[in-house]
Structure formats: C-alpha cells, structure tokens
Design an enzyme around this catalytic site. Structure first.
Site, PDB file in Angstrom:
ATOM      1  N   TYR A 141      77.718  41.909   1.406  1.00 47.36           N
ATOM      2  CA  TYR A 141      78.655  41.442   0.551  1.00 47.36           C
ATOM      3  C   TYR A 141      79.946  40.678   1.318  1.00 47.36           C
ATOM      4  CZ  TYR A 141      76.939  43.284  -3.718  1.00 47.36           C
ATOM      5  OH  TYR A 141      76.086  43.802  -4.801  1.00 47.36           O
ATOM      6  N   LYS A 189      67.849  52.292   5.673  1.00 49.21           N
ATOM      7  CA  LYS A 189      66.550  51.772   6.111  1.00 49.21           C
ATOM      8  C   LYS A 189      66.581  51.721   7.580  1.00 49.21           C
ATOM      9  CE  LYS A 189      62.696  49.427   5.193  1.00 49.21           C
ATOM     10  NZ  LYS A 189      61.705  50.113   4.402  1.00 49.21           N
ATOM     11  N   ASP A 221      63.508  52.301   0.087  1.00 47.59           N
ATOM     12  CA  ASP A 221      62.463  52.060  -0.386  1.00 47.59           C
ATOM     13  C   ASP A 221      61.845  53.213  -1.197  1.00 47.59           C
ATOM     14  OD1 ASP A 221      61.681  52.709   1.910  1.00 47.59           O
ATOM     15  OD2 ASP A 221      60.089  51.487   2.099  1.00 47.59           O
ATOM     16  N   ASP A 245      74.261  49.074  -5.047  1.00 48.64           N
ATOM     17  CA  ASP A 245      74.444  48.261  -5.972  1.00 48.64           C
ATOM     18  C   ASP A 245      72.813  48.312  -6.825  1.00 48.64           C
ATOM     19  OD1 ASP A 245      75.264  46.073  -7.622  1.00 48.64           O
ATOM     20  OD2 ASP A 245      73.957  44.798  -6.704  1.00 48.64           O
ATOM     21  N   ASP A 249      72.045  50.569 -10.519  1.00 51.15           N
ATOM     22  CA  ASP A 249      71.484  49.990 -11.692  1.00 51.15           C
ATOM     23  C   ASP A 249      69.860  50.782 -12.197  1.00 51.15           C
ATOM     24  OD1 ASP A 249      73.580  48.100 -11.974  1.00 51.15           O
ATOM     25  OD2 ASP A 249      71.882  46.446 -12.577  1.00 51.15           O
TER      26      ASP A 249
HETATM   27  C1  IPM Z   1      78.371  45.792  -9.521  1.00 52.02           C
HETATM   28  C2  IPM Z   1      78.123  44.291  -9.829  1.00 52.02           C
HETATM   29  C3  IPM Z   1      78.752  43.594  -8.853  1.00 52.02           C
HETATM   30  C4  IPM Z   1      78.259  43.941  -7.594  1.00 52.02           C
HETATM   31  C5  IPM Z   1      78.612  42.006  -9.044  1.00 52.02           C
HETATM   32  C6  IPM Z   1      79.181  41.672 -10.358  1.00 52.02           C
HETATM   33  C7  IPM Z   1      79.403  41.351  -8.048  1.00 52.02           C
HETATM   34  O1  IPM Z   1      76.536  44.029  -9.994  1.00 52.02           O
HETATM   35  O2  IPM Z   1      79.596  46.166  -9.699  1.00 52.02           O
HETATM   36  O3  IPM Z   1      77.329  46.643  -9.427  1.00 52.02           O
HETATM   37  O4  IPM Z   1      77.368  43.432  -7.099  1.00 52.02           O
HETATM   38  O5  IPM Z   1      78.969  44.691  -6.933  1.00 52.02           O
HETATM   39 MG    MG Z   2      75.520  46.194  -9.673  1.00 50.18          MG
END
Ligand code: IPM
Ligand code: MG
Length: 364
Positions: A141, A189, A221, A245, A249
């Site tokens: 990032y 990894k 993975d 990240d 999710d």
């Molecule tokens: C998160 C989001 C952010 C990230 C984006 C919006 C930049 O996906 O907070 O998980 O990738 O950190």
């Molecule tokens: Mg995210």
C-alpha cells in the site's frame, strides 16, 4: 469523560451509517453523563468534488486535533478511472498515515441469528471469534517505488517492511492474544517472499516476550482455506497490510454479512475507527444500508479511546438483542424476510438506541 470525535462520513452509504453510529453514541453518553462532541469534515469522493482533493488539509488538521476519528466509507464509481493517488481511497490512505495508527483491529465473529446468511454450515461458524490484527501502514500500500508506466506497458509496486514495523504490530497482537484465548496465528507467504521471511523471523523473536501465547504460522493461501473450513480454531490473526485486507473481507462470510464488521486502528497519534464495508454506491441514499457495522465501530471508540468498556459492551449486546428479536435491515433479511421485521437504516439505528437505553437502565 469528555471526548472529541471527528466524523469523516465520506461517500455512498457513509453518511447514513455514521449518522446512526453517532446517534447511538450520543444516547449512551447522555445516559452515562459523558460528553461527546462531534465535528464533521470531508474525505474521499465528496472532498474531490468539493475541494479538489480526496484529503483536504483541514480534515487532517481536525483529525489530529480530535481524540478519535470515525470514518464512514470512501469511493464511488465516477472516480474509478482516476489514478490511485487521485482516487477517494487515497484520502483514506493519507488519513491513515497522518494519524499513524499501524495496528488495524478487525474482529470477525459469528452471530447465531445471522448463521442462515452464511454459505458456511452453522456448525462450522458457531462460536467463531477471530480478531485480525492487520498491519496498516506498510507493505504494497505504501512501498516505493510504485508506478504504471504506460509507455513501456509495465507497472510495479513495492512490498517493503522494516523489522521495527513488524515488531510494533506484533506486540499489539500478542498483547491482545494474552487477554483473549492466548493463541496467535501469524500469516505470511514465507515460502516465496523475503518480506514474509523477515515477518516470520521477527514474529518468532517477539513471541519470546509472550511465553503464555501459543504461536503458529500459516501461509496466506492455506489460511484463506482454513478460515472457511475451521474458523473456530483461530483467535488472534496477525498479518501484513494486503493479506489482512483480503482475509478480513473473506471473514465477512463467517459473520454472515460484511455490513456487521467494525474496525479500530490503534498505535498512532489518534485512533481511527471505520466499518469494514465499503461505500455501496448502488444503495446509497435509499435508507437501505445496514448501520450495525458503523454502530459496532462506535462501540470500539468507547472501548479503545474512552475506556468505557461497560458502555461498549452494552452497544454490542444491544445489536445482538435486536437481531434476536428478529429485526433486520434488507441486506440481512435477504430474500427470506419471513418471520423478520425489516427495518430501514434509521429505524435500525433507533431500535439499537431504544435497546441500549433499556440495557443501561437495567444495569444502573
Ligand atoms: C479496507 C478497504 C481499504 C483498504 C480501501 C478502501 C483503501 O478495502 O479498509 O479494507 O484497502 O484498506
Ligand atoms: Mg478491504
């Protein structure tokens, strides 16, 4: 208790859900005799449109002058063709780095009532309670150099970590594991990446200071699979920025909805609080958004920035109770609203306020 909170509601459903979080916090503060003051500033797409930049200087200044920042969401389809440094997301990344919080805490827990929403079988997710500690200021990032060279048709990003960056986030994760079930899974990894080898060696060193915590390592993975197969086996999961990240999710699946998940970023000058879900432009402004992720994020403000554990727990208990009573936002009711009372964003917020008021009154 006196707390100054900056609200950067951002884009899409951000304003709707943060409004409800703020209202719940105000309710709780009033009952407990605490003073919370709220200020609002722009970030993301709305700031690009109004101020010509995703992160106006006055937003950064106000954030640094506050005790906590509550962010809604950033992003919108109209900005999709912009380069990364001009997009709404750049505003959020800039704010994260200005505030300096490097440890992003992302709890992922199963709600019994939402088990039907998960594609995983109830017996797999029942009781799952994971705390992701995602490194937030390093890795791909922020690593330099980065570029998309359109002439040569090449693009590159840099995954870079220093030992000190790994040490500081690992310490936060071990300390949290000590207070929980004393298990830490470090995800990397290391079979391919040097950054991961540094990561693993450093985590092993830090572990020596926390003999009470069991440490295990997983490749990212394999971890993606284990999280779906046996989520209950994990307590604290420590990982670098991009892996965190992605895995956080994925873990929305355990909870039944990404709309339920809060996060807190600690370790810097001012803590930053944001729900994990995005700006959901398709449902923005329609009162369809689920405010519970933002409301649970508000609870984290009380826990981590105000030391109001009982109040934070009361908000969390209220969310559970509201679900137990069959109240759902449309995303949670899905196509099977039978037996549920479907509420819009504001009604759901009001229901949580009503419930938290009862809970706190009963505990006085
Ligand atoms: C998160 C989001 C952010 C990230 C984006 C919006 C930049 O996906 O907070 O998980 O990738 O950190
Ligand atoms: Mg995210």
């Amino acid at each position: 208790m006196n707390l100054k909170i900056l609200v950067t509601a951002g884009d899409g459903i951000g304003p709707e859900v943060t409004n409800e979080a703020v209202a719940v916090l105000q309710e709780v503060a009033q009952i407990g005799g605490h003073t919370l003051t709220f200020e609002a500033k722009r970030i993301g797409g709305i700031a690009i449109t109004t101020d010509g930049t995703p992160l106006p200087a006055e937003t950064v200044a106000a954030a640094l002058a506050s005790d906590a920042v509550l962010l809604g969401a950033v992003g919108g389809n109209e900005f999709n063709s912009l380069p990364p440094d001009k997009r709404p997301e750049a505003g959020l990344l800039g704010l994260r780095s200005a505030l300096g919080g490097f440890a992003n805490l992302r709890p992922a827990f199963a709600f019994k009532e939402l088990a039907v929403n998960s594609p995983l079988r109830p017996e797999i997710i029942d009781g799952a309670d994971i705390l992701f500690v995602r490194e937030l200021l390093g890795g791909l990032y922020f690593g330099q150099p980065r570029e998309w060279n359109k002439t040569t048709g090449e693009a590159w990003n840099t995954m870079r970590y220093t030992k000190a960056e790994v040490v500081r986030v690992a310490k936060v994760a071990f300390e949290l594991a000590q207070k929980r079930r004393k298990k830490l899974t470090s995800v990397d990894k290391a079979n391919v990446l040097e950054t991961s080898q540094l990561w693993r060696a450093t985590v092993i060193e830090v572990a020596a200071e926390f003999p009470g915590v069991t440490l295990e390592h997983q490749y990212v993975d394999a971890m993606a699979m284990h999280l779906m197969n046996r989520p209950r086996d994990f307590d604290v999961v420590l990982t670098e920025n991009l892996f965190g990240d992605i895995l956080s999710d994925e873990s929305g699946v355990i909870t039944g909805s990404l709309g339920m998940l809060p996060s807190a970023t600690v370790g810097g000058k001012v803590n930053l609080y944001e729900p994990i879900h995005g700006s959901a432009p398709d449902i923005a402004g329609k009162s369809l958004a689920n405010p519970l992720g933002a409301i649970l994020t508000g609870a984290l403000i009380l826990r981590h920035s105000a030391g109001l554990e009982a109040e934070a727990a009361a908000i969390e208990a209220s969310v559970r109770k509201v679900l137990e009573q069959g109240f759902r936002t449309p995303d949670l009711a899905r196509t099977n609203p039978q037996g549920f009372t479907v509420l819009n964003t504001q009604q759901m917020g009001a229901k949580v306020r009503e419930t938290v008021k009862q809970l706190l009154a009963a505990s006085c």
